[in-house]
Design a protein around this motif. Structure first.
Motif, mmCIF file in Angstrom:
data_model
loop_
_atom_site.group_PDB
_atom_site.id
_atom_site.type_symbol
_atom_site.label_atom_id
_atom_site.label_comp_id
_atom_site.label_asym_id
_atom_site.label_seq_id
_atom_site.Cartn_x
_atom_site.Cartn_y
_atom_site.Cartn_z
ATOM 1 N N LEU A 132 0.337 3.927 -5.608
ATOM 2 C CA LEU A 132 -0.660 4.183 -4.570
ATOM 3 C C LEU A 132 -0.933 2.913 -3.760
ATOM 4 O O LEU A 132 -0.962 2.952 -2.528
ATOM 5 C CB LEU A 132 -1.961 4.702 -5.181
ATOM 6 N N LEU A 133 -1.107 1.809 -4.444
ATOM 7 C CA LEU A 133 -1.363 0.549 -3.745
ATOM 8 C C LEU A 133 -0.190 0.139 -2.863
ATOM 9 O O LEU A 133 -0.382 -0.294 -1.723
ATOM 10 C CB LEU A 133 -1.656 -0.564 -4.749
ATOM 11 N N LEU A 134 1.007 0.264 -3.382
ATOM 12 C CA LEU A 134 2.187 -0.112 -2.602
ATOM 13 C C LEU A 134 2.347 0.784 -1.383
ATOM 14 O O LEU A 134 2.680 0.314 -0.285
ATOM 15 C CB LEU A 134 3.431 -0.084 -3.478
ATOM 16 N N VAL A 135 2.093 2.072 -1.551
ATOM 17 C CA VAL A 135 2.178 3.001 -0.418
ATOM 18 C C VAL A 135 1.087 2.689 0.598
ATOM 19 O O VAL A 135 1.335 2.709 1.809
ATOM 20 C CB VAL A 135 2.085 4.465 -0.914
ATOM 21 N N ALA A 136 -0.112 2.391 0.123
ATOM 22 C CA ALA A 136 -1.204 2.053 1.041
ATOM 23 C C ALA A 136 -0.853 0.817 1.861
ATOM 24 O O ALA A 136 -1.108 0.791 3.087
ATOM 25 C CB ALA A 136 -2.499 1.819 0.255
ATOM 26 N N LEU A 137 -0.285 -0.177 1.228
ATOM 27 C CA LEU A 137 0.126 -1.391 1.964
ATOM 28 C C LEU A 137 1.206 -1.076 2.999
ATOM 29 O O LEU A 137 1.176 -1.578 4.117
ATOM 30 C CB LEU A 137 0.609 -2.459 0.986
ATOM 31 N N LYS A 138 2.165 -0.246 2.606
ATOM 32 C CA LYS A 138 3.245 0.122 3.511
ATOM 33 C C LYS A 138 2.709 0.908 4.712
ATOM 34 O O LYS A 138 3.057 0.610 5.858
ATOM 35 C CB LYS A 138 4.292 0.941 2.739
ATOM 36 N N ILE A 139 1.884 1.898 4.441
ATOM 37 C CA ILE A 139 1.295 2.709 5.517
ATOM 38 C C ILE A 139 0.463 1.816 6.427
ATOM 39 O O ILE A 139 0.552 1.900 7.663
ATOM 40 C CB ILE A 139 0.437 3.847 4.940
ATOM 41 N N ASN A 140 -0.348 0.972 5.817
ATOM 42 C CA ASN A 140 -1.208 0.075 6.583
ATOM 43 C C ASN A 140 -0.374 -0.802 7.516
ATOM 44 O O ASN A 140 -0.708 -0.982 8.685
ATOM 45 C CB ASN A 140 -2.023 -0.781 5.610
ATOM 46 N N ASN A 141 0.714 -1.329 7.003
ATOM 47 C CA ASN A 141 1.590 -2.183 7.803
ATOM 48 C C ASN A 141 2.206 -1.402 8.970
ATOM 49 O O ASN A 141 2.316 -1.916 10.075
ATOM 50 C CB ASN A 141 2.669 -2.787 6.918
#
Length: 90
Positions: free
Chosen positions: A79-88
Motif C-alpha cells: 500500500l505504501l509503495l503504491v501510494a508513493l508511486k501514485i503520488n509521484n
C-alpha cells in the motif's frame, strides 16, 4: 500502537484519494480552458496547482512517517509503495 498504525494508513488512503480527485478535476478544467479558450479557468487551474503540490508533500511525509515508525510488511508495505508511486505520477 496498532491503532495509530491503522489511523496513519487511513489518513494516507484518504489523502491519495483526495489528491486523485483534485488532479482529475484539474485535468478536466485544463482541457475545458484549452478548448473554450477560457483564460479565467486556466488561471484557476494554475492557482490550484499549489494545493496539489502541498498534498504531494503531505503524502510523502506520511509515507516516511509510516516507514520510520511502523516498519510495515506485506500488504501494508505494498500500500505504501503504491501510494508513493501514485503520488509521484499525479
Amino acid at each position: 500502537m496498532h491503532r495509530s498504525f491503522e489511523d496513519d494508513l487511513d489518513k494516507l488512503r484518504t489523502r491519495v484519494i483526495r489528491m486523485g480527485s483534485i488532479v482529475e478535476e484539474q485535468v478536466e478544467f485544463a482541457f475545458r480552458a484549452l478548448i473554450e479558450g477560457n483564460t479565467e479557468l486556466a488561471k484557476l487551474v494554475m492557482e490550484r496547482d499549489e494545493k496539489v503540490d502541498k498534498l504531494d508533500m503531505k503524502i510523502d511525509k506520511q509515507c516516511q512517517k509510516i516507514f520510520a515508525l511502523h516498519q510495515p510488511v506485506a500488504s501494508d508495505l505494498r500500500l505504501l509503495l503504491v501510494a508513493l508511486k501514485i503520488n509521484n505520477e499525479l
